[in-house]
Design an enzyme around this catalytic site. Structure first.
Site, PDB file in Angstrom:
ATOM      1  N   ASP A 198     -79.067 -13.182   0.895  1.00 56.39           N
ATOM      2  CA  ASP A 198     -78.702 -11.767   0.838  1.00 56.39           C
ATOM      3  C   ASP A 198     -79.962 -10.920   0.939  1.00 56.39           C
ATOM      4  OD1 ASP A 198     -79.426 -12.719  -1.850  1.00 56.39           O
ATOM      5  OD2 ASP A 198     -79.021 -10.658  -2.462  1.00 56.39           O
ATOM      6  N   GLU A 241     -79.113 -12.615  -4.882  1.00 54.65           N
ATOM      7  CA  GLU A 241     -80.357 -12.459  -5.648  1.00 54.65           C
ATOM      8  C   GLU A 241     -80.718 -10.990  -5.798  1.00 54.65           C
ATOM      9  OE1 GLU A 241     -84.605 -12.279  -6.719  1.00 54.65           O
ATOM     10  OE2 GLU A 241     -83.608 -11.361  -5.009  1.00 54.65           O
TER      11      GLU A 241
HETATM   12  N1  BES Z   1     -88.688 -11.501  -3.614  1.00 55.42           N
HETATM   13  C1  BES Z   1     -88.454 -10.537  -4.653  1.00 55.42           C
HETATM   14  C2  BES Z   1     -89.333 -10.760  -5.865  1.00 55.42           C
HETATM   15  C3  BES Z   1     -90.783 -10.515  -5.573  1.00 55.42           C
HETATM   16  C4  BES Z   1     -91.231  -9.211  -5.437  1.00 55.42           C
HETATM   17  C5  BES Z   1     -91.695 -11.540  -5.404  1.00 55.42           C
HETATM   18  C6  BES Z   1     -92.559  -8.964  -5.131  1.00 55.42           C
HETATM   19  C7  BES Z   1     -93.012 -11.305  -5.083  1.00 55.42           C
HETATM   20  C8  BES Z   1     -93.444  -9.998  -4.949  1.00 55.42           C
HETATM   21  C9  BES Z   1     -86.991 -10.608  -5.054  1.00 55.42           C
HETATM   22  O1  BES Z   1     -86.121 -10.771  -3.971  1.00 55.42           O
HETATM   23  C10 BES Z   1     -86.582  -9.309  -5.718  1.00 55.42           C
HETATM   24  O2  BES Z   1     -86.827  -8.270  -5.220  1.00 55.42           O
HETATM   25  N2  BES Z   1     -85.946  -9.419  -6.845  1.00 55.42           N
HETATM   26  C11 BES Z   1     -85.351  -8.316  -7.555  1.00 55.42           C
HETATM   27  C12 BES Z   1     -84.589  -8.921  -8.701  1.00 55.42           C
HETATM   28  C13 BES Z   1     -83.592  -8.021  -9.354  1.00 55.42           C
HETATM   29  C14 BES Z   1     -82.506  -7.572  -8.435  1.00 55.42           C
HETATM   30  C15 BES Z   1     -82.964  -8.741 -10.540  1.00 55.42           C
HETATM   31  C16 BES Z   1     -86.409  -7.343  -8.075  1.00 55.42           C
HETATM   32  O3  BES Z   1     -87.498  -7.739  -8.488  1.00 55.42           O
HETATM   33  O4  BES Z   1     -86.106  -6.137  -8.053  1.00 55.42           O
HETATM   34 MN    MN Z   2     -86.572 -12.012  -2.521  1.00 54.87          MN
END
Ligand code: BES
Ligand code: MN
Length: 452
Positions: free
Chosen positions: A94, A156
């Site tokens: 997603d 996710e």
């Molecule tokens: N891939 C990201 C997490 C990430 C951000 C890793 C920056 C490395 C650097 C992930 O897909 C993400 O954005 N996760 C969300 C999680 C939330 C919806 C619970 C986030 O961090 O906002």
């Molecule tokens: Mn991600």
């Protein structure tokens, strides 16, 4: 090379050979706007899961689509040769919504290459993470020396609400010795990273009400509080004047060992000239291992539609990033307590939880981590990985830690400082992508090598 571990040179050649078809597959995935947020068309998430399943079947994996009340995840399996470990490869299919398409230089769901980067929503986060798994499996082919389980989540970006249930339901099919989560970032173009911690997240919505209905602002302003001023004053209590978080009861993580260059952060964030940083202490601590609070949105009359009337009720969405070691339930209670205690002028207040995910700390010691480090170093031509914290969140990491406490968790990824995940013009550095794919192929080969 059947039944015989390929040499490094053979693997390099195999990965090179796989990059053109992988690029075409990645582009097809980017064309599917699979967004798990409730207001989007979930038929697209289903299409996306189908496309992922087709790719995994093509790798010779026994593949199925599963769900547990949420969006579809895809599981592909290839059993381990006798005595060999099993490696679970995680990614999510997603993507974030595109946001305002006018801010994009090209269609977010029509991938295009410019200057060695592939632009499109999900081109990096996290469809390239998924494709790295696919390329590694294709490159190793029948020589794959380990068992693999590929697990590709479908929600996710919307908080992974059904993930723990999926892991519980399919525990036996997913059980692995090593879990590779390809959803994070590298240090820079040319410098790999291993992620050692991620922050957690708690989002909440606070609503304040001071009046039953809007009333004339001239007749009542001066003695009767409007809800928007009330809300703004409440939000202002979240931080000290220097920008440090003022909410008590949020945990602080360990101090970072890496120093982030100030000018680099300023440039990457696109801070406007003259704008100062908030908070105190090292930038790495502020971004990775301490809590942060941001206001993400406000519901109140827009400037255009506002009349000379006192606003009766207003809402704000507050996002807390939690330090490694904190717990979302505790953090939400602390935040709610603060908001209720500091709400001015006796206004009615309600605070509701709007999703969360736990932070994590990753143990990067042990012999398997030596294999992982060596794979990254080889793929980046001798450059060792930097051990980084990440300010963003991947709730899946703590979910896997809880479900498979004996597994070695490895958090890798395709992002680089120019990726702009979640923003307009998200992109993947194609040269770095090749290295990520090679590193993963080397990792799988290395984890299958008998250690004696
Ligand atoms: N891939 C990201 C997490 C990430 C951000 C890793 C920056 C490395 C650097 C992930 O897909 C993400 O954005 N996760 C969300 C999680 C939330 C919806 C619970 C986030 O961090 O906002
Ligand atoms: Mn991600």
């Amino acid at each position: 090379m059947k039944n015989n571990l390929p040499t490094e040179a053979e693997l390099r050649a195999a990965v090179e050979r796989e990059m053109a078809p992988a690029r075409a597959d990645l582009e097809n995935l980017v064309r599917i706007p699979g967004i798990a947020f409730p207001e989007f068309d979930h038929a697209q998430v289903d299409r996306s899961a189908e496309a992922v399943a087709t790719l995994l079947r093509g790798c010779g994996l026994e593949t199925g689509i599963v769900r547990a009340g949420g969006q579809p995840a895809v599981i592909g399996r290839k059993p381990a040769p006798p005595g060999a470990p099993t490696v679970l490869l995680y990614a999510h299919h997603d993507v974030q919504p595109s946001g305002d398409e006018a801010l994009w230089d090209s269609d977010p769901f029509e991938p295009v290459e410019r200057d060695g980067r592939l632009y499109g929503r999900g081109a990096a986060d996290d469809k390239a993470g998924l494709m790295a798994h696919v390329v590694a499996l294709r490159a190793l082919g029948d020589a794959l020396p380990v068992g693999v389980v590929v697990f590709v989540e479908g929600e996710e970006e919307y908080g992974s609400a059904s993930l723990s249930e999926l892991l519980r339901l399919h525990h036996d099919r997913l059980l692995a010795d090593v879990v590779v989560i390809a959803d994070s970032a590298n240090w820079d173009v040319g410098v790999p990273a291993l992620t050692t911690s991620l922050r957690g997240i708690v989002n909440c919505v606070v609503e304040v009400r001071t009046l039953r209905d809007p009333v004339h602002s001239g007749m009542f302003g001066g003695a009767v509080p409007d809800a928007l001023t009330t809300l703004v004053r409440l939000l202002a209590t979240l931080h000290e004047d220097d920008g440090d978080v003022a909410v008590e009861g949020l945990a602080m993580g360990p101090e970072s060992t890496v120093e982030l260059p100030v000018e680099r952060v300023r440039a990457e964030a696109g801070m406007v000239d003259g704008v100062r940083f908030t908070g105190t202490g090292s930038l790495a601590d502020r971004l990775w291992t301490r809590p942060s609070l941001s206001v993400l949105g406000v519901d109140a009359p827009s400037v255009l539609e506002s009349g000379n009337a006192l606003v009766p009720a207003a809402r704000a969405k507050i996002s807390a990033r939690l330090a490694p070691g904190d717990e979302p339930v505790k953090a939400f209670a602390a935040l709610r307590e603060h908001l209720e205690a500091y709400c001015p002028w006796g206004a009615a207040i309600s605070v509701s939880l709007d999703g969360g995910g736990a932070p994590c700390v990753i143990d990067t010691t042990g012999p398997r981590y030596e294999t992982v480090r060596s794979a990254l170093r080889t793929a980046w031509d001798g450059v060792s990985p930097v051990e980084i914290g990440v300010g963003g969140s991947i709730p899946a990491v703590s979910t896997f830690q809880a479900e498979f406490p004996d597994a070695t968790i490895v958090v890798t990824g395709v992002e680089d400082p120019q990726t702009r995940a979640h923003g307009p013009n998200e992109s993947l550095h194609l040269g770095e992508f090749t290295r990520v794919c090679l590193a993963e192929a080397l990792m799988l080969a290395g984890l299958g090598r008998p250690t004696g």
